[in-house]
Design a protein around this motif. Structure first.
Motif, PDB file in Angstrom:
ATOM      1  N   LEU A  53      51.138  39.322  44.623  1.00  0.00           N
ATOM      2  CA  LEU A  53      49.893  38.711  45.087  1.00  0.00           C
ATOM      3  C   LEU A  53      49.306  37.755  44.055  1.00  0.00           C
ATOM      4  CD1 LEU A  53      48.213  41.774  46.838  1.00  0.00           C
ATOM      5  CD2 LEU A  53      49.659  39.990  47.827  1.00  0.00           C
ATOM      6  N   THR A  54      49.419  38.094  42.782  1.00  0.00           N
ATOM      7  CA  THR A  54      48.899  37.212  41.741  1.00  0.00           C
ATOM      8  C   THR A  54      49.667  35.899  41.735  1.00  0.00           C
ATOM      9  OG1 THR A  54      48.218  39.094  40.406  1.00  0.00           O
ATOM     10  CG2 THR A  54      48.470  36.974  39.269  1.00  0.00           C
ATOM     11  N   GLY A  55      50.991  35.961  41.814  1.00  0.00           N
ATOM     12  CA  GLY A  55      51.804  34.752  41.832  1.00  0.00           C
ATOM     13  C   GLY A  55      51.523  33.895  43.048  1.00  0.00           C
ATOM     14  N   ILE A  56      51.386  34.525  44.203  1.00  0.00           N
ATOM     15  CA  ILE A  56      51.092  33.785  45.435  1.00  0.00           C
ATOM     16  C   ILE A  56      49.720  33.126  45.326  1.00  0.00           C
ATOM     17  CG2 ILE A  56      50.649  33.992  47.913  1.00  0.00           C
ATOM     18  CD1 ILE A  56      52.807  36.253  47.900  1.00  0.00           C
ATOM     19  N   PHE A  57      48.727  33.878  44.848  1.00  0.00           N
ATOM     20  CA  PHE A  57      47.388  33.307  44.673  1.00  0.00           C
ATOM     21  C   PHE A  57      47.417  32.126  43.710  1.00  0.00           C
ATOM     22  CE2 PHE A  57      43.656  32.908  41.988  1.00  0.00           C
ATOM     23  CZ  PHE A  57      42.707  32.547  42.938  1.00  0.00           C
ATOM     24  N   GLN A  58      48.107  32.296  42.569  1.00  0.00           N
ATOM     25  CA  GLN A  58      48.157  31.216  41.585  1.00  0.00           C
ATOM     26  C   GLN A  58      48.836  29.970  42.170  1.00  0.00           C
ATOM     27  OE1 GLN A  58      50.034  33.259  38.307  1.00  0.00           O
ATOM     28  NE2 GLN A  58      48.055  33.854  37.428  1.00  0.00           N
ATOM     29  N   TRP A  59      49.881  30.165  42.963  1.00  0.00           N
ATOM     30  CA  TRP A  59      50.567  29.034  43.590  1.00  0.00           C
ATOM     31  C   TRP A  59      49.638  28.322  44.582  1.00  0.00           C
ATOM     32  CZ3 TRP A  59      52.014  28.290  48.749  1.00  0.00           C
ATOM     33  CH2 TRP A  59      52.766  27.137  48.972  1.00  0.00           C
ATOM     34  N   ILE A  60      48.945  29.107  45.425  1.00  0.00           N
ATOM     35  CA  ILE A  60      48.012  28.513  46.391  1.00  0.00           C
ATOM     36  C   ILE A  60      46.910  27.758  45.651  1.00  0.00           C
ATOM     37  CG2 ILE A  60      46.244  29.034  48.136  1.00  0.00           C
ATOM     38  CD1 ILE A  60      48.096  31.348  49.049  1.00  0.00           C
ATOM     39  N   LEU A  72      46.675  21.850  66.806  1.00  0.00           N
ATOM     40  CA  LEU A  72      46.291  22.163  65.432  1.00  0.00           C
ATOM     41  C   LEU A  72      45.480  21.042  64.792  1.00  0.00           C
ATOM     42  CD1 LEU A  72      46.328  24.047  63.041  1.00  0.00           C
ATOM     43  CD2 LEU A  72      48.561  23.129  62.414  1.00  0.00           C
ATOM     44  N   HIS A  73      45.862  19.799  65.001  1.00  0.00           N
ATOM     45  CA  HIS A  73      45.106  18.709  64.371  1.00  0.00           C
ATOM     46  C   HIS A  73      43.662  18.679  64.873  1.00  0.00           C
ATOM     47  CE1 HIS A  73      45.213  16.085  67.917  1.00  0.00           C
ATOM     48  NE2 HIS A  73      46.477  16.396  68.040  1.00  0.00           N
ATOM     49  N   GLY A  74      43.438  19.072  66.116  1.00  0.00           N
ATOM     50  CA  GLY A  74      42.071  19.142  66.640  1.00  0.00           C
ATOM     51  C   GLY A  74      41.276  20.265  65.998  1.00  0.00           C
ATOM     52  N   LEU A  75      41.927  21.402  65.794  1.00  0.00           N
ATOM     53  CA  LEU A  75      41.257  22.525  65.129  1.00  0.00           C
ATOM     54  C   LEU A  75      40.921  22.170  63.684  1.00  0.00           C
ATOM     55  CD1 LEU A  75      43.493  25.420  66.469  1.00  0.00           C
ATOM     56  CD2 LEU A  75      41.141  24.916  67.154  1.00  0.00           C
ATOM     57  N   MET A 101      37.340  21.545  60.937  1.00  0.00           N
ATOM     58  CA  MET A 101      37.168  22.259  59.668  1.00  0.00           C
ATOM     59  C   MET A 101      37.316  21.319  58.483  1.00  0.00           C
ATOM     60  SD  MET A 101      39.263  25.726  60.467  1.00  0.00           S
ATOM     61  CE  MET A 101      40.310  25.320  61.865  1.00  0.00           C
ATOM     62  N   ALA A 102      36.984  20.068  58.673  1.00  0.00           N
ATOM     63  CA  ALA A 102      37.188  19.043  57.645  1.00  0.00           C
ATOM     64  C   ALA A 102      36.421  19.336  56.355  1.00  0.00           C
ATOM     65  CB  ALA A 102      36.804  17.674  58.193  1.00  0.00           C
ATOM     66  N   VAL A 141      42.534  25.905  54.503  1.00  0.00           N
ATOM     67  CA  VAL A 141      42.591  26.592  55.789  1.00  0.00           C
ATOM     68  C   VAL A 141      43.954  27.264  55.888  1.00  0.00           C
ATOM     69  CG1 VAL A 141      42.567  26.318  58.305  1.00  0.00           C
ATOM     70  CG2 VAL A 141      41.074  24.892  56.885  1.00  0.00           C
ATOM     71  N   PHE A 142      43.975  28.561  56.150  1.00  0.00           N
ATOM     72  CA  PHE A 142      45.221  29.278  56.380  1.00  0.00           C
ATOM     73  C   PHE A 142      45.440  29.352  57.877  1.00  0.00           C
ATOM     74  CE2 PHE A 142      43.962  30.765  52.218  1.00  0.00           C
ATOM     75  CZ  PHE A 142      45.158  30.694  51.531  1.00  0.00           C
ATOM     76  N   VAL A 143      46.625  28.978  58.305  1.00  0.00           N
ATOM     77  CA  VAL A 143      46.946  28.934  59.728  1.00  0.00           C
ATOM     78  C   VAL A 143      48.108  29.868  59.991  1.00  0.00           C
ATOM     79  CG1 VAL A 143      47.742  27.449  61.604  1.00  0.00           C
ATOM     80  CG2 VAL A 143      46.178  26.537  59.869  1.00  0.00           C
TER      81      VAL A 143
END
Length: 128
Positions: A112-119, A18-21, A25-26, A31-33
């Motif tokens: 979805l709104t709450g999750i988006f706002q948290w992200i 994962l750290h290489g991937l 993408m720096a 990034v969602f994994v």
């Protein structure tokens, strides 16, 4: 490899840590994994099946939990109906030792709104 004037992609037949991937993408803001459950990066854990509750006891860096509407965890202060099958109540009991600390969030999957706002808030916090 696939390339166009707008983008390029290279596929390899070997695993990449994962750290290489992420190093590739720096320049990305976020990034969602999916997968890599045992990495120490912050996680939004999706609990789809009652058996998934046990994941909470084995994972590190759980920042938030989103639960499927068909079941709940004790931290959600929900009531498990008396007619709930025993295997599900066993999983809920097993998760009782998992606590949502002040910095962890619990969402219903439909929020979805709450999750988006948290992200979004997490992204803004890391930009500071």
């Amino acid at each position: 490899a696939i390339s166009s004037p707008e983008r390029s992609a290279i596929m390899r037949n070997s695993p990449e840590p994962l750290h290489g991937l992420l190093a590739q993408m720096a320049d990305m803001d976020i990034v969602f994994v999916e997968g890599f459950k045992h990495e120490l990066y912050p996680k939004l854990v999706l609990l789809k099946e009652p058996e998934d509750i046990k994941l909470l006891l084995t994972l590190h860096a759980v920042a938030a939990v989103a639960v499927w509407p068909s079941f709940c965890i004790p931290a959600a202060n929900c009531v498990v109906p008396s007619d709930t099958p025993q295997p599900i109540t066993d999983h809920v009991s097993a998760a009782a030792s998992f606590s949502l600390e002040e910095d962890r969030k619990l969402f219903q999957l439909e929020d979805l709104t709450g999750i988006f706002q948290w992200i979004h808030a997490q992204l803004m916090k890391h930009r500071e």
